[in-house]
Enzyme design. Sequence first.
Site, short mmCIF file in Angstrom:
data_model
loop_
_atom_site.label_atom_id
_atom_site.label_comp_id
_atom_site.label_asym_id
_atom_site.label_seq_id
_atom_site.Cartn_x
_atom_site.Cartn_y
_atom_site.Cartn_z
N ASP A 157 0.93 -1.05 0.09
CA ASP A 157 0.05 0.06 -0.06
C ASP A 157 0.92 1.01 0.01
O ASP A 157 2.11 1.22 0.55
CB ASP A 157 -0.82 0.10 1.27
CG ASP A 157 -1.84 -1.07 1.27
OD1 ASP A 157 -2.18 -1.54 0.03
OD2 ASP A 157 -2.51 -1.50 2.24
N LYS A 158 0.19 2.49 -0.47
CA LYS A 158 0.81 3.64 -0.61
C LYS A 158 1.76 3.91 0.80
O LYS A 158 2.73 4.34 0.92
CB LYS A 158 -0.35 4.60 -0.89
CG LYS A 158 0.54 5.92 -0.96
CD LYS A 158 -0.45 7.09 -1.13
CE LYS A 158 -0.08 8.60 -1.01
NZ LYS A 158 -0.96 9.54 -1.17
#
Length: 344
Positions: A157-158
């Site tokens: 994830d970011k």
Amino acid sequence: MIVIDERDEISEDEDELYEHHRIVVDKGQSLLRIDRFLMDRLQNATRTKIQAAIDVESVRVNDKPTKASYKIKPLDIITVSLPHPPRDTDIKPENIPLDIVFEDDELLVLNKPAGMVVHPAHGNWDGTLVNALVYHFQNLPTSRNGDIRPGLVHRIDKDTSGLMVIAKTEYAMTHLARQFFDHSIERTYNALVWGQPDPADGTITGYIGRSVKDRKVQAIYDDETKGKWAVTHYRTLEDLRYVSLVQCNLETGRTHQIRAHLKHIKHPLFNDAMYGGDRILRGNPVGSYKAFVENAFKLMPRQALHAKSLGFVHPRTREWLQFDSPLPDDMQSVLTKWRNFITV
């Protein structure tokens, strides 16, 4: 008639980069090498990609590994697992520094910083890891025609930091993708969670699927029709009274798996806004304690999750490679604050 099932896209950090086909050969099919047969049947599948898939046993005939020279027979059942084909045509190369911890001719392992999106998508068309990879490396596998996922066999994830492996050749791409699909990759995450998990060590299971209340988040279900089976093993490393440092090992790798699983057992990640961890969930939210927690949120304005270790078999040498990454400064600072707080 040749029957080709629709591609089964697995909603998972890494497995969604994989595609699947099941082909039942027609009764009247003449003998033909399987690699040539599949080139005619699979969109965007080059002979190199098919042969690489055969080499790592991602192509099976009647549920058994095969060879490129095998000649298909009527009613053979062929199953194929391949990295996804090209999807986009416009990636902007960007000179973004990469923290590379290992590199050879086949692959590289890097530390992704929190805040970096892995691949371009709506709202994030630049500044991504893919933009950086296209700038720094030429001819990454599946980068033909400007593929949006050059070299990627998994993602994080970011706002999760930590280790990722990137394939530099078609063969490595297929071999590594197969390891992720088979769940033979070793992945350890460190997470700061609210509260004290009870038991301190355990396993979280359930079917993960999109929440009916909010499609952006994942929920855990008992019904297999509502999601995909997921398994997370966890171990408490440090009890800090209000929060705990937990080690998580993935047996599967579904989208937001750790975040959703920890929320499910009522111990969401510290400052995970999407899963409810961005508010005070332990302790009385008033006075100096409230100010302390709010300051910790500012120190680490993201979910407290780090991909700490990564282990896999090297595609060419067949050696086991193991990598470890120290906790990033923001997570380390928050941990230090909590340690000091509970000793006062």
